[in-house]
Write a protein that holds these residues in place. Sequence first.
Motif, mmCIF file in Angstrom:
data_model
loop_
_atom_site.group_PDB
_atom_site.id
_atom_site.type_symbol
_atom_site.label_atom_id
_atom_site.label_comp_id
_atom_site.label_asym_id
_atom_site.label_seq_id
_atom_site.Cartn_x
_atom_site.Cartn_y
_atom_site.Cartn_z
ATOM 1 N N SER A 128 6.843 3.978 -0.612
ATOM 2 C CA SER A 128 7.809 5.059 -0.392
ATOM 3 C C SER A 128 8.801 4.672 0.701
ATOM 4 N N GLY B 83 7.047 4.593 3.870
ATOM 5 C CA GLY B 83 6.279 3.370 4.029
ATOM 6 C C GLY B 83 7.150 2.187 4.403
ATOM 7 N N GLU C 6 0.809 -1.215 0.000
ATOM 8 C CA GLU C 6 0.000 0.000 0.000
ATOM 9 C C GLU C 6 0.845 1.268 0.000
ATOM 10 N N ASP C 7 2.091 1.185 0.466
ATOM 11 C CA ASP C 7 2.956 2.368 0.515
ATOM 12 C C ASP C 7 4.385 1.940 0.201
#
Length: 385
Positions: free
Chosen positions: A28, A31, A25-26
């Motif tokens: 980055s 994340g 979901e993340d």
Amino acid sequence: MTWEELFFDLAFVFALTQFSQLLHEDHSWVGIGRTFILFVPVYWAWGGVTLYTNQRDVKALLDRAGILTLGLSGLLMALTIPRAYNDNGLLFIAAYLAGRALLAGLALRHVPFGRALFVGPYGFFVITGPLLVAGALTQGAARVVLWAVAAMIDLLSPWVAAHLAVQGRAQPAHYTHRYGLLIILVFGESVIQVGAVAVDDKLTVSRLAAVMAAYALVSVLWCAYFGYGLSDFRRALEVATDQPSLRRAILVYSHLFFSFGIITIAVGLGDMVPAPLEPLPPREAMLLFGGCALFLLTFAYVYWRIHRMIAWRRIGAGTACLLMAPLATLVPALAMVVSLVSVVVVMIVAEELAMRRQGGEPDHAMFEIGPRDPIDRGPSTESDA
């Protein structure tokens, strides 16, 4: 290795799927960092149980019931991982601290209270616990910072505890088998991740090829670890004069990075399967190729820590993975995964040839779950997590 330990691992398998979902979901750097912060306490909880079962004969009914209950704690932690930074933060921490308190209670039956309270995996939660609770009672960046500090204390606790108490020797066969099983579980989650993505849409030729390439990558990494790593770990622990220090380095710390690297690989492969003929976006490429590099460079560090020799083949393979990451944003993902497989295969062949020149061969006995070492399991002041 007992059946109770294997049953306890089931909750950990579920937690692995949750980490993959969280990372999916993340992608980055933030994340990745937030996922790693949550991964540390779950990994530490698993490691504490592993150390306890290594040091004690856990045939007693109380120990067996305790391990099964610790599995429930792990299950509750896994359920709360996806929303741990939102409304499930307090429940996540409550489940974690309950498990650590139960493990400490089991340990106190054998270890003097003062030592167990401040030394080792059974007691350091009294320091990190308030930080974790404070984080759960806050929101946003404050929660992340407090939990990050607690994770850092957990990571440093074995090193600090080594200076506070005399440490005994662990059973190399059982200990290495447990960490080897951990790697099998994480690799298994990678296969599940790829399969779960593949069944969501039509199985075209390119998608089937992507699944096979993903499976091949997991397989060759598995072969590298179990063919040229785990047996080396066990032999090193059997003859080490300072076994606790070596054990922390090659099992406790290194397998934290082995495991997390495989999780990022699983997420990257999961993102590759739906569109194998398209280049990977930069973040997905970072996860996949960075995860492979982390795994292989950790593999190289472990070799250096055991033999005090530079593992050029492993360093070369890990560096190649990093250098290929920018190219993955330009070339079809399927071709890049095949390239990753090729890099690891070349490394394995080189390892095999080097081993044969030295007159050795892979220790296939390490693929079996065997009996424990026949050493004394008296009271100990272990400090690994």
